[in-house]
Design a protein around this motif. Sequence first.
Motif, PDB file in Angstrom:
ATOM      1  N   GLN A  96      29.205  15.163  65.981  1.00  0.00           N
ATOM      2  CA  GLN A  96      30.577  14.707  66.182  1.00  0.00           C
ATOM      3  C   GLN A  96      30.995  14.928  67.628  1.00  0.00           C
ATOM      4  OE1 GLN A  96      32.977  16.869  63.373  1.00  0.00           O
ATOM      5  NE2 GLN A  96      31.951  15.967  61.607  1.00  0.00           N
ATOM      6  N   LEU A  97      31.614  13.913  68.197  1.00  0.00           N
ATOM      7  CA  LEU A  97      32.148  13.995  69.548  1.00  0.00           C
ATOM      8  C   LEU A  97      33.577  14.509  69.465  1.00  0.00           C
ATOM      9  CD1 LEU A  97      31.180  13.359  72.396  1.00  0.00           C
ATOM     10  CD2 LEU A  97      32.190  11.098  72.144  1.00  0.00           C
ATOM     11  N   VAL A  98      33.874  15.579  70.198  1.00  0.00           N
ATOM     12  CA  VAL A  98      35.214  16.177  70.192  1.00  0.00           C
ATOM     13  C   VAL A  98      35.736  16.279  71.621  1.00  0.00           C
ATOM     14  CG1 VAL A  98      34.807  17.460  68.037  1.00  0.00           C
ATOM     15  CG2 VAL A  98      34.291  18.540  70.221  1.00  0.00           C
ATOM     16  N   TRP A  99      37.040  16.297  71.742  1.00  0.00           N
ATOM     17  CA  TRP A  99      37.665  16.357  73.068  1.00  0.00           C
ATOM     18  C   TRP A  99      38.561  17.567  73.247  1.00  0.00           C
ATOM     19  CZ3 TRP A  99      35.042  13.494  76.106  1.00  0.00           C
ATOM     20  CH2 TRP A  99      34.446  12.333  75.630  1.00  0.00           C
ATOM     21  N   GLU A 100      38.734  18.360  72.204  1.00  0.00           N
ATOM     22  CA  GLU A 100      39.577  19.551  72.285  1.00  0.00           C
ATOM     23  C   GLU A 100      38.737  20.765  71.949  1.00  0.00           C
ATOM     24  OE1 GLU A 100      42.682  19.784  73.362  1.00  0.00           O
ATOM     25  OE2 GLU A 100      42.705  17.639  73.742  1.00  0.00           O
ATOM     26  N   PRO A 101      38.769  21.789  72.738  1.00  0.00           N
ATOM     27  CA  PRO A 101      39.443  21.852  74.030  1.00  0.00           C
ATOM     28  C   PRO A 101      38.677  21.019  75.047  1.00  0.00           C
ATOM     29  CG  PRO A 101      38.179  23.859  73.691  1.00  0.00           C
ATOM     30  CD  PRO A 101      38.049  23.042  72.433  1.00  0.00           C
ATOM     31  N   PRO A 102      39.355  20.571  76.085  1.00  0.00           N
ATOM     32  CA  PRO A 102      38.676  19.788  77.112  1.00  0.00           C
ATOM     33  C   PRO A 102      37.577  20.616  77.788  1.00  0.00           C
ATOM     34  CG  PRO A 102      41.062  19.738  77.435  1.00  0.00           C
ATOM     35  CD  PRO A 102      40.780  20.749  76.364  1.00  0.00           C
ATOM     36  N   TRP A 103      36.505  19.937  78.161  1.00  0.00           N
ATOM     37  CA  TRP A 103      35.421  20.598  78.879  1.00  0.00           C
ATOM     38  C   TRP A 103      35.904  21.022  80.266  1.00  0.00           C
ATOM     39  CZ3 TRP A 103      32.971  19.832  83.538  1.00  0.00           C
ATOM     40  CH2 TRP A 103      31.794  20.558  83.748  1.00  0.00           C
ATOM     41  N   THR A 104      35.452  22.188  80.697  1.00  0.00           N
ATOM     42  CA  THR A 104      35.708  22.656  82.059  1.00  0.00           C
ATOM     43  C   THR A 104      34.411  23.241  82.605  1.00  0.00           C
ATOM     44  OG1 THR A 104      36.321  24.901  81.401  1.00  0.00           O
ATOM     45  CG2 THR A 104      38.111  23.266  81.493  1.00  0.00           C
ATOM     46  N   PRO A 105      34.268  23.327  83.919  1.00  0.00           N
ATOM     47  CA  PRO A 105      33.041  23.882  84.502  1.00  0.00           C
ATOM     48  C   PRO A 105      32.771  25.333  84.076  1.00  0.00           C
ATOM     49  CG  PRO A 105      34.271  22.697  86.180  1.00  0.00           C
ATOM     50  CD  PRO A 105      35.149  22.761  84.952  1.00  0.00           C
ATOM     51  N   GLU A 106      33.788  26.048  83.625  1.00  0.00           N
ATOM     52  CA  GLU A 106      33.579  27.431  83.184  1.00  0.00           C
ATOM     53  C   GLU A 106      32.667  27.501  81.967  1.00  0.00           C
ATOM     54  OE1 GLU A 106      36.833  26.279  83.909  1.00  0.00           O
ATOM     55  OE2 GLU A 106      36.661  27.176  85.896  1.00  0.00           O
ATOM     56  N   ARG A 107      32.502  26.393  81.252  1.00  0.00           N
ATOM     57  CA  ARG A 107      31.644  26.362  80.067  1.00  0.00           C
ATOM     58  C   ARG A 107      30.164  26.352  80.445  1.00  0.00           C
ATOM     59  NH1 ARG A 107      33.315  25.972  75.296  1.00  0.00           N
ATOM     60  NH2 ARG A 107      31.370  24.994  74.645  1.00  0.00           N
ATOM     61  N   MET A 108      29.853  26.073  81.698  1.00  0.00           N
ATOM     62  CA  MET A 108      28.460  25.990  82.127  1.00  0.00           C
ATOM     63  C   MET A 108      27.803  27.368  82.112  1.00  0.00           C
ATOM     64  SD  MET A 108      28.930  23.343  85.301  1.00  0.00           S
ATOM     65  CE  MET A 108      27.210  22.945  85.545  1.00  0.00           C
ATOM     66  N   SER A 109      26.512  27.373  81.829  1.00  0.00           N
ATOM     67  CA  SER A 109      25.762  28.628  81.865  1.00  0.00           C
ATOM     68  C   SER A 109      25.635  29.101  83.304  1.00  0.00           C
ATOM     69  CB  SER A 109      24.368  28.414  81.266  1.00  0.00           C
ATOM     70  OG  SER A 109      23.578  27.611  82.128  1.00  0.00           O
ATOM     71  N   ALA A 110      25.298  30.374  83.460  1.00  0.00           N
ATOM     72  CA  ALA A 110      25.073  30.920  84.801  1.00  0.00           C
ATOM     73  C   ALA A 110      23.953  30.151  85.489  1.00  0.00           C
ATOM     74  CB  ALA A 110      24.740  32.409  84.712  1.00  0.00           C
ATOM     75  N   ARG A 111      22.950  29.775  84.741  1.00  0.00           N
ATOM     76  CA  ARG A 111      21.831  29.003  85.276  1.00  0.00           C
ATOM     77  C   ARG A 111      22.314  27.657  85.821  1.00  0.00           C
ATOM     78  NH1 ARG A 111      16.986  27.305  81.258  1.00  0.00           N
ATOM     79  NH2 ARG A 111      16.289  25.506  82.423  1.00  0.00           N
ATOM     80  N   ALA A 112      23.170  26.969  85.060  1.00  0.00           N
ATOM     81  CA  ALA A 112      23.690  25.671  85.506  1.00  0.00           C
ATOM     82  C   ALA A 112      24.580  25.831  86.727  1.00  0.00           C
ATOM     83  CB  ALA A 112      24.458  24.993  84.371  1.00  0.00           C
ATOM     84  N   LYS A 113      25.403  26.868  86.732  1.00  0.00           N
ATOM     85  CA  LYS A 113      26.278  27.094  87.891  1.00  0.00           C
ATOM     86  C   LYS A 113      25.445  27.375  89.133  1.00  0.00           C
ATOM     87  CE  LYS A 113      30.213  28.743  85.226  1.00  0.00           C
ATOM     88  NZ  LYS A 113      30.989  29.918  84.827  1.00  0.00           N
ATOM     89  N   ALA A 114      24.365  28.137  88.986  1.00  0.00           N
ATOM     90  CA  ALA A 114      23.495  28.430  90.122  1.00  0.00           C
ATOM     91  C   ALA A 114      22.822  27.151  90.608  1.00  0.00           C
ATOM     92  CB  ALA A 114      22.458  29.473  89.739  1.00  0.00           C
TER      93      ALA A 114
END
Length: 118
Positions: A96-114
């Motif tokens: 299921q595709l959901v929009w709440e809560p909206p995605w934010t960059p804080e949801r990214m893993s430490a690996r993705a942020k790096a």
Amino acid sequence: MADAVHPADKPAAFPYEGPEALRLPIEQALRRVVDPELAMSIVDVGLVYGVTLADDVLRVHLTMTSAACPVTDLIVDEAGTELDRVVPGGVAIDVQLVWEPPWTPERMSARAKAFMGW
């Protein structure tokens, strides 16, 4: 030699409710799904909001980084395909595709942020 980390000892990549024996195979399946725009797994990008397996239905809540994401159908279809490879026969898969809560960059893993240089 480093001690092996048991999957239950690792922080959860996303909320999961279901048989413990399927937690890791489901997570691995979702990690094989890559957001082609970012070249990273949807788990690392933080697109997986939660997984529930109950009453022979595997429900996966996914979001996209934007409602205008041009690869939404591709990601949803690929998630279903990868999950179908690891869940027992007779289990229906409902991505299921959901929009709440909206995605934010804080949801990214430490690996993705790096990887993104954040």
